[in-house]
Structure formats: C-alpha cells, structure tokens
Design a protein around this motif. Structure first.
Motif, PDB file in Angstrom:
ATOM      1  N   THR A 187       0.942  -1.290   0.127  1.00  0.00           N
ATOM      2  CA  THR A 187       0.014  -0.009  -0.123  1.00  0.00           C
ATOM      3  C   THR A 187       0.946   1.222  -0.039  1.00  0.00           C
ATOM      4  O   THR A 187       0.530   2.345  -0.610  1.00  0.00           O
ATOM      5  N   ILE A 188       2.017   1.141   0.877  1.00  0.00           N
ATOM      6  CA  ILE A 188       2.624   2.498   0.942  1.00  0.00           C
ATOM      7  C   ILE A 188       3.397   2.831  -0.250  1.00  0.00           C
ATOM      8  O   ILE A 188       3.698   3.875  -0.924  1.00  0.00           O
ATOM      9  N   SER A 189       3.788   1.601  -1.247  1.00  0.00           N
ATOM     10  CA  SER A 189       4.618   1.608  -2.548  1.00  0.00           C
ATOM     11  C   SER A 189       3.724   2.185  -3.447  1.00  0.00           C
ATOM     12  O   SER A 189       4.154   2.923  -4.096  1.00  0.00           O
ATOM     13  N   MET A 190       2.322   1.921  -3.334  1.00  0.00           N
ATOM     14  CA  MET A 190       1.436   2.334  -4.169  1.00  0.00           C
ATOM     15  C   MET A 190       1.270   4.048  -4.185  1.00  0.00           C
ATOM     16  O   MET A 190       0.966   4.529  -5.128  1.00  0.00           O
ATOM     17  N   LEU A 191       1.306   4.342  -2.762  1.00  0.00           N
ATOM     18  CA  LEU A 191       0.789   5.709  -2.553  1.00  0.00           C
ATOM     19  C   LEU A 191       1.944   6.460  -2.274  1.00  0.00           C
ATOM     20  O   LEU A 191       1.938   7.755  -2.047  1.00  0.00           O
TER      21      LEU A 191
ATOM     22  N   GLY B 190     -13.145   3.430  -2.772  1.00  0.00           N
ATOM     23  CA  GLY B 190     -12.742   3.342  -4.201  1.00  0.00           C
ATOM     24  C   GLY B 190     -11.163   3.042  -4.020  1.00  0.00           C
ATOM     25  O   GLY B 190     -10.832   2.058  -4.790  1.00  0.00           O
ATOM     26  N   VAL B 191     -10.261   3.730  -3.391  1.00  0.00           N
ATOM     27  CA  VAL B 191      -9.059   3.354  -2.904  1.00  0.00           C
ATOM     28  C   VAL B 191      -8.876   1.682  -2.667  1.00  0.00           C
ATOM     29  O   VAL B 191      -7.821   0.932  -3.149  1.00  0.00           O
ATOM     30  N   LYS B 192      -9.671   1.353  -1.586  1.00  0.00           N
ATOM     31  CA  LYS B 192      -9.624   0.140  -1.158  1.00  0.00           C
ATOM     32  C   LYS B 192      -9.980  -0.964  -2.188  1.00  0.00           C
ATOM     33  O   LYS B 192      -9.319  -1.959  -2.220  1.00  0.00           O
TER      34      LYS B 192
ATOM     35  N   TYR C   4       4.213   8.188  -4.149  1.00  0.00           N
ATOM     36  CA  TYR C   4       4.155   9.402  -4.816  1.00  0.00           C
ATOM     37  C   TYR C   4       3.318  10.495  -4.530  1.00  0.00           C
ATOM     38  O   TYR C   4       3.887  11.544  -4.410  1.00  0.00           O
ATOM     39  N   PHE C   5       2.035   9.726  -4.003  1.00  0.00           N
ATOM     40  CA  PHE C   5       1.226  10.948  -3.463  1.00  0.00           C
ATOM     41  C   PHE C   5       1.514  11.418  -1.925  1.00  0.00           C
ATOM     42  O   PHE C   5       1.256  12.443  -1.716  1.00  0.00           O
ATOM     43  N   ILE C   6       2.174  10.377  -1.141  1.00  0.00           N
ATOM     44  CA  ILE C   6       2.578  10.817   0.059  1.00  0.00           C
ATOM     45  C   ILE C   6       3.772  11.765   0.244  1.00  0.00           C
ATOM     46  O   ILE C   6       4.022  12.949   0.793  1.00  0.00           O
ATOM     47  N   ASN C   7       4.824  11.517  -0.962  1.00  0.00           N
ATOM     48  CA  ASN C   7       5.943  12.472  -0.989  1.00  0.00           C
ATOM     49  C   ASN C   7       5.884  13.536  -1.621  1.00  0.00           C
ATOM     50  O   ASN C   7       6.904  14.290  -1.714  1.00  0.00           O
ATOM     51  N   HIS C   8       4.962  13.945  -2.467  1.00  0.00           N
ATOM     52  CA  HIS C   8       4.988  15.208  -3.095  1.00  0.00           C
ATOM     53  C   HIS C   8       3.808  15.914  -2.597  1.00  0.00           C
ATOM     54  O   HIS C   8       2.723  15.524  -2.196  1.00  0.00           O
ATOM     55  N   SER C   9       3.796  17.497  -2.962  1.00  0.00           N
ATOM     56  CA  SER C   9       2.650  18.265  -2.448  1.00  0.00           C
ATOM     57  C   SER C   9       2.279  19.056  -3.701  1.00  0.00           C
ATOM     58  O   SER C   9       3.135  19.520  -4.698  1.00  0.00           O
ATOM     59  N   TRP C  10       1.044  19.368  -3.809  1.00  0.00           N
ATOM     60  CA  TRP C  10       0.339  20.183  -5.089  1.00  0.00           C
ATOM     61  C   TRP C  10      -0.260  21.534  -4.306  1.00  0.00           C
ATOM     62  O   TRP C  10      -0.717  21.259  -3.368  1.00  0.00           O
ATOM     63  N   GLU C  11      -0.265  22.765  -5.299  1.00  0.00           N
ATOM     64  CA  GLU C  11      -0.979  23.793  -4.840  1.00  0.00           C
ATOM     65  C   GLU C  11      -1.929  23.873  -5.888  1.00  0.00           C
ATOM     66  O   GLU C  11      -1.772  23.905  -6.944  1.00  0.00           O
ATOM     67  N   TRP C  12      -3.190  23.929  -5.360  1.00  0.00           N
ATOM     68  CA  TRP C  12      -4.429  23.940  -6.242  1.00  0.00           C
ATOM     69  C   TRP C  12      -4.695  25.414  -6.184  1.00  0.00           C
ATOM     70  O   TRP C  12      -4.945  25.978  -5.197  1.00  0.00           O
ATOM     71  N   SER C  13      -5.266  25.946  -7.134  1.00  0.00           N
ATOM     72  CA  SER C  13      -6.057  27.160  -7.519  1.00  0.00           C
ATOM     73  C   SER C  13      -7.437  27.250  -7.853  1.00  0.00           C
ATOM     74  O   SER C  13      -7.453  26.494  -9.077  1.00  0.00           O
TER      75      SER C  13
END
Length: 139
Positions: free
Chosen positions: A11-15, A64-66, A17-26
């Motif tokens: 699970t950690i390996s799948m997620l 859905g993730v599960k 990329y999303f755990i280690n990066h951050s995004w700013e949304w406008s």
C-alpha cells in the motif's frame, strides 16, 4: 503478521508518489467561470464543489482506493465498523469511569466539590420529580 506487513508495504509503495509530493491548487479560474454562467447553465453544468457532501465524498474515495487500487474485498467493512463502534464505546466507558474515580477522590478531599456534587444531584432529583408529577396530571 507477515501478511499484514506485506499488505502495508504494498500500500505504501502504491501511494508513495502521493505521500512524498505536494501540490498547490488554485480555484480562481473555476470560480470566475461559475460566476460568468447564467443560472440555467449553472444548473446544467453543476460543478460547484461547495455543494458537495464532503463526508460522503471522502468515504466513497476511500472505498474506491480500497476496492480498485488495493484490490481488497469490501465484505469485511460492516464487521470492521461494528468493531470500531465497540472500541469507541469501550473508550467512552473507560473515560467515564476514570472521570468518576477522579471525581470521587476529589469529593472525598474537598468540601467545595462535595457541596457542588450534592447540589447537582439534588437539582437532578427535583427536575425528574417535577416531570414525573407533571406527566401524571392530565387536563
């Protein structure tokens, strides 16, 4: 335990990329577009996220993730919810018992706390007695 650890690592390996990066949304362009639409277009092209039920959205997202990402069976969810409810009730019971023990120790040592306790108990007794008496009276 090994099976659980392997699932956790997968699970950690799948997620990762999303755990280690951050995004700013406008949302400036979306808000501008929404304000430019006519009321009829706003009804037809309803994309105002302020109207979302976020609790339901997050619950569906997690399910859905599960199901689709982790490929896990959803059949165990009712049992897990029941288990969490039982744990929450145990937590409340433990906190209540701890509060009552501390309160009892405080009452045993403090006259002010004892007076407050007797006032509260007496007030509750009178309140209940009043409603019992008023419920027996019929017009």
């Amino acid at each position: 335990m090994l099976k659980l650890m392997n699932r956790l690592l997968r699970t950690i390996s799948m997620l990762e990329y999303f755990i280690n990066h951050s995004w700013e949304w406008s949302t400036n362009n979306t808000e501008m577009l929404l304000s430019e639409l006519s009321p009829e277009d706003q009804r037809v092209f309803n994309f105002d996220v302020r109207q979302l039920n976020w609790l339901e959205y997050i619950e569906n997202y997690v399910l859905g993730v599960k199901k689709y990402l982790l490929k896990e069976d959803l059949a165990g969810i009712p049992k897990a919810k029941q288990h969490l409810k039982r744990l929450r009730n145990i937590h409340y019971l433990f906190n209540t018992a701890l509060f009552l023990i501390i309160w009892r120790l405080l009452i045993a040592r403090s006259q002010i706390a004892r007076n407050i306790w007797f006032f509260i108990v007496n007030f509750c007794y009178k309140f209940i007695s009043y409603f019992r008496a008023s419920s027996t009276l019929k017009v």
